[in-house]
Design a protein around this motif. Sequence first.
Motif, PDB file in Angstrom:
ATOM      1  N   LEU A  68      40.034  32.986  35.414  1.00  0.00           N
ATOM      2  CA  LEU A  68      41.018  34.044  35.615  1.00  0.00           C
ATOM      3  C   LEU A  68      40.554  35.370  35.016  1.00  0.00           C
ATOM      4  O   LEU A  68      40.880  36.440  35.534  1.00  0.00           O
ATOM      5  CB  LEU A  68      42.357  33.630  35.008  1.00  0.00           C
ATOM      6  CG  LEU A  68      43.074  32.485  35.729  1.00  0.00           C
ATOM      7  CD1 LEU A  68      44.278  32.010  34.927  1.00  0.00           C
ATOM      8  CD2 LEU A  68      43.504  32.910  37.127  1.00  0.00           C
ATOM      9  N   LEU A  69      39.800  35.305  33.921  1.00  0.00           N
ATOM     10  CA  LEU A  69      39.175  36.515  33.372  1.00  0.00           C
ATOM     11  C   LEU A  69      38.264  37.144  34.422  1.00  0.00           C
ATOM     12  O   LEU A  69      38.316  38.364  34.662  1.00  0.00           O
ATOM     13  CB  LEU A  69      38.385  36.169  32.120  1.00  0.00           C
ATOM     14  CG  LEU A  69      37.424  37.236  31.576  1.00  0.00           C
ATOM     15  CD1 LEU A  69      38.183  38.486  31.153  1.00  0.00           C
ATOM     16  CD2 LEU A  69      36.615  36.691  30.408  1.00  0.00           C
ATOM     17  N   LEU A  70      37.434  36.324  35.060  1.00  0.00           N
ATOM     18  CA  LEU A  70      36.538  36.829  36.102  1.00  0.00           C
ATOM     19  C   LEU A  70      37.324  37.318  37.315  1.00  0.00           C
ATOM     20  O   LEU A  70      36.978  38.340  37.927  1.00  0.00           O
ATOM     21  CB  LEU A  70      35.559  35.730  36.518  1.00  0.00           C
ATOM     22  CG  LEU A  70      34.505  36.100  37.565  1.00  0.00           C
ATOM     23  CD1 LEU A  70      33.669  37.289  37.100  1.00  0.00           C
ATOM     24  CD2 LEU A  70      33.605  34.904  37.865  1.00  0.00           C
ATOM     25  N   GLY A  71      38.408  36.595  37.658  1.00  0.00           N
ATOM     26  CA  GLY A  71      39.233  37.028  38.784  1.00  0.00           C
ATOM     27  C   GLY A  71      39.872  38.378  38.539  1.00  0.00           C
ATOM     28  O   GLY A  71      39.911  39.237  39.433  1.00  0.00           O
ATOM     29  N   THR A  72      40.387  38.596  37.323  1.00  0.00           N
ATOM     30  CA  THR A  72      40.972  39.899  36.985  1.00  0.00           C
ATOM     31  C   THR A  72      39.907  40.993  37.007  1.00  0.00           C
ATOM     32  O   THR A  72      40.159  42.120  37.433  1.00  0.00           O
ATOM     33  CB  THR A  72      41.627  39.831  35.600  1.00  0.00           C
ATOM     34  OG1 THR A  72      42.547  38.742  35.553  1.00  0.00           O
ATOM     35  CG2 THR A  72      42.367  41.124  35.289  1.00  0.00           C
ATOM     36  N   CYS A  73      38.710  40.636  36.552  1.00  0.00           N
ATOM     37  CA  CYS A  73      37.588  41.571  36.586  1.00  0.00           C
ATOM     38  C   CYS A  73      37.308  42.017  38.021  1.00  0.00           C
ATOM     39  O   CYS A  73      37.182  43.217  38.303  1.00  0.00           O
ATOM     40  CB  CYS A  73      36.356  40.902  35.975  1.00  0.00           C
ATOM     41  SG  CYS A  73      34.815  41.830  36.170  1.00  0.00           S
ATOM     42  N   LEU A  74      37.254  41.072  38.934  1.00  0.00           N
ATOM     43  CA  LEU A  74      36.955  41.403  40.331  1.00  0.00           C
ATOM     44  C   LEU A  74      38.123  42.118  41.005  1.00  0.00           C
ATOM     45  O   LEU A  74      37.916  42.945  41.903  1.00  0.00           O
ATOM     46  CB  LEU A  74      36.602  40.125  41.088  1.00  0.00           C
ATOM     47  CG  LEU A  74      35.298  39.459  40.615  1.00  0.00           C
ATOM     48  CD1 LEU A  74      35.108  38.105  41.275  1.00  0.00           C
ATOM     49  CD2 LEU A  74      34.101  40.359  40.895  1.00  0.00           C
ATOM     50  N   LEU A  75      39.344  41.801  40.574  1.00  0.00           N
ATOM     51  CA  LEU A  75      40.509  42.526  41.080  1.00  0.00           C
ATOM     52  C   LEU A  75      40.357  44.019  40.812  1.00  0.00           C
ATOM     53  O   LEU A  75      40.584  44.852  41.695  1.00  0.00           O
ATOM     54  CB  LEU A  75      41.770  41.991  40.400  1.00  0.00           C
ATOM     55  CG  LEU A  75      43.080  42.664  40.792  1.00  0.00           C
ATOM     56  CD1 LEU A  75      43.716  41.912  41.964  1.00  0.00           C
ATOM     57  CD2 LEU A  75      44.066  42.699  39.624  1.00  0.00           C
ATOM     58  N   TYR A  76      39.949  44.354  39.585  1.00  0.00           N
ATOM     59  CA  TYR A  76      39.799  45.765  39.228  1.00  0.00           C
ATOM     60  C   TYR A  76      38.508  46.364  39.761  1.00  0.00           C
ATOM     61  O   TYR A  76      38.427  47.583  39.940  1.00  0.00           O
ATOM     62  CB  TYR A  76      39.919  45.935  37.717  1.00  0.00           C
ATOM     63  CG  TYR A  76      41.353  46.185  37.312  1.00  0.00           C
ATOM     64  CD1 TYR A  76      41.832  47.465  37.128  1.00  0.00           C
ATOM     65  CD2 TYR A  76      42.238  45.127  37.167  1.00  0.00           C
ATOM     66  CE1 TYR A  76      43.150  47.707  36.789  1.00  0.00           C
ATOM     67  CE2 TYR A  76      43.563  45.342  36.825  1.00  0.00           C
ATOM     68  CZ  TYR A  76      44.014  46.636  36.645  1.00  0.00           C
ATOM     69  OH  TYR A  76      45.327  46.864  36.327  1.00  0.00           O
ATOM     70  N   CYS A  77      37.504  45.540  40.000  1.00  0.00           N
ATOM     71  CA  CYS A  77      36.316  46.045  40.697  1.00  0.00           C
ATOM     72  C   CYS A  77      36.710  46.606  42.049  1.00  0.00           C
ATOM     73  O   CYS A  77      36.308  47.708  42.437  1.00  0.00           O
ATOM     74  CB  CYS A  77      35.306  44.906  40.893  1.00  0.00           C
ATOM     75  SG  CYS A  77      34.159  44.677  39.537  1.00  0.00           S
ATOM     76  N   GLY A  99      32.040  41.571  48.181  1.00  0.00           N
ATOM     77  CA  GLY A  99      31.183  40.390  48.244  1.00  0.00           C
ATOM     78  C   GLY A  99      31.329  39.493  47.031  1.00  0.00           C
ATOM     79  O   GLY A  99      31.397  38.260  47.143  1.00  0.00           O
ATOM     80  N   LEU A 100      31.388  40.100  45.828  1.00  0.00           N
ATOM     81  CA  LEU A 100      31.563  39.307  44.611  1.00  0.00           C
ATOM     82  C   LEU A 100      32.906  38.580  44.615  1.00  0.00           C
ATOM     83  O   LEU A 100      33.008  37.432  44.161  1.00  0.00           O
ATOM     84  CB  LEU A 100      31.462  40.206  43.386  1.00  0.00           C
ATOM     85  CG  LEU A 100      30.069  40.708  42.991  1.00  0.00           C
ATOM     86  CD1 LEU A 100      30.156  41.565  41.729  1.00  0.00           C
ATOM     87  CD2 LEU A 100      29.107  39.537  42.755  1.00  0.00           C
ATOM     88  N   THR A 101      33.943  39.233  45.118  1.00  0.00           N
ATOM     89  CA  THR A 101      35.259  38.598  45.171  1.00  0.00           C
ATOM     90  C   THR A 101      35.239  37.367  46.069  1.00  0.00           C
ATOM     91  O   THR A 101      35.799  36.318  45.713  1.00  0.00           O
ATOM     92  CB  THR A 101      36.311  39.596  45.687  1.00  0.00           C
ATOM     93  OG1 THR A 101      36.372  40.717  44.802  1.00  0.00           O
ATOM     94  CG2 THR A 101      37.681  38.934  45.774  1.00  0.00           C
ATOM     95  N   LEU A 102      34.601  37.470  47.203  1.00  0.00           N
ATOM     96  CA  LEU A 102      34.541  36.328  48.118  1.00  0.00           C
ATOM     97  C   LEU A 102      33.730  35.183  47.525  1.00  0.00           C
ATOM     98  O   LEU A 102      34.048  34.002  47.742  1.00  0.00           O
ATOM     99  CB  LEU A 102      33.957  36.761  49.462  1.00  0.00           C
ATOM    100  CG  LEU A 102      34.835  37.757  50.247  1.00  0.00           C
ATOM    101  CD1 LEU A 102      34.144  38.184  51.532  1.00  0.00           C
ATOM    102  CD2 LEU A 102      36.200  37.138  50.563  1.00  0.00           C
TER     103      LEU A 102
END
Length: 430
Positions: free
Chosen positions: A24-33, A186-189
Amino acid sequence: MNLTSRRQDSQEARPECQAWTGTLLLGTCLLYCARSSMPICTVSMSQDFGWNKKEAGIVLSSFFWGYCLTQVVGGHLGDRIGGEKVILLSASAWGSITAITPLLAHLSSAHLAFMTFSRILMGLLQGVYFPALTSLLSQKVRESERAFTYSIVGAGSQFGTLLTGAVGSLLLEWYGWQSIFYFSGGLTLLWVWYVYRYLLSEKDLILALGVLAQSRPVSRYSRVPWRRLFRKPAVWAAVISQLSAACSFFVLLSWLPTFFEETFPDAKGWIFNVVPWLVAIPASLFSGFLSDHLINQGYRAITVRKLMQGMGLGLSSVFALCLGHTSSFCESVVFASASIGLQTFNHSGISVNIQDLAPSCAGFLFGVANTAGALAGVVGVCLGGYLIETTGSWTCLFNFVAVISNLGLCTFLVFGQAQRVDLSSTHEDL
């Protein structure tokens, strides 16, 4: 036996909890990316498409037009089918939208209309994330660990903005603004594929989709006592404080890159796009650690929550004011870093306070509060562009941020509480 069984279950669940926290930390990171890609690219896109400040403000603020519409829905769905499933389904959609944004920009000569539409769609899809996350954490994490866990996951917002600021500045210089959208999308997918492959089963997703399709509740606790909630001054204090925190943050997130590029045109982009968010990461983790430590030391929860809000809204607004009264690049970076860093204390204040008030329907209540914040974000970002365009000065923008922040702080200090309000029985204040 029952107590022993619970302890064993807790020990067995710990590795899974840690895996989800990191994910979820990584998911939040990609959300803001994905979210911060547009602010980073605004100046270059404005030059390519001939946008002025008001038009750029429309594109930047249009994200919040969609964002405010799905907050309550996301929280309620998280309470019903599980926040992790809501997050995965939405991420697969907004990751795809981000990746094809350059294509949408060149579909026709109506660049402003297509970019506004894509940002509205992005807002709709990302709007469910934090309410669903709040629902998930309120159900899975103990009160004494909530602030630190939420701060860890919430630090992803700074990681994401930092990543986009650092890598995005280089991509923007080397390959053009289009590459930033390809990178973050791309990172999000890839993240979506990882979660689907290793953390969620296909059966769980099919069951969740079936629940949504049939519009049936998954448990008898899915009804929200909204009348009881909104009769409580503490709930309104939480909503107003979240509105202020979200509005202030969104205004700074949207306009700080443009402020630095126009005020200090010779400065390196990676400095002002990276340093504030680099400071915010340890600040977020420290606020969570400090909050949980104080509660474990015996301090009342509401006292700790108000202390965190005093830092997150009050002290941060002082440094925002300072931004409008300096002509030094170094001082501006310091003030911006301090303001953004202190705003992360809101993760351990109002964000956790909503879970204190109504853990059984925290996703719904956070959705309501964040809807108010998103609506304020629409007005705030648009008004920011208008103020800058008409006055020719950035001081008015930072004064506006300070006023909004302190209105929310005063309301929370007077009316904020930390006792449960989602139950009919009376509970002692923690």
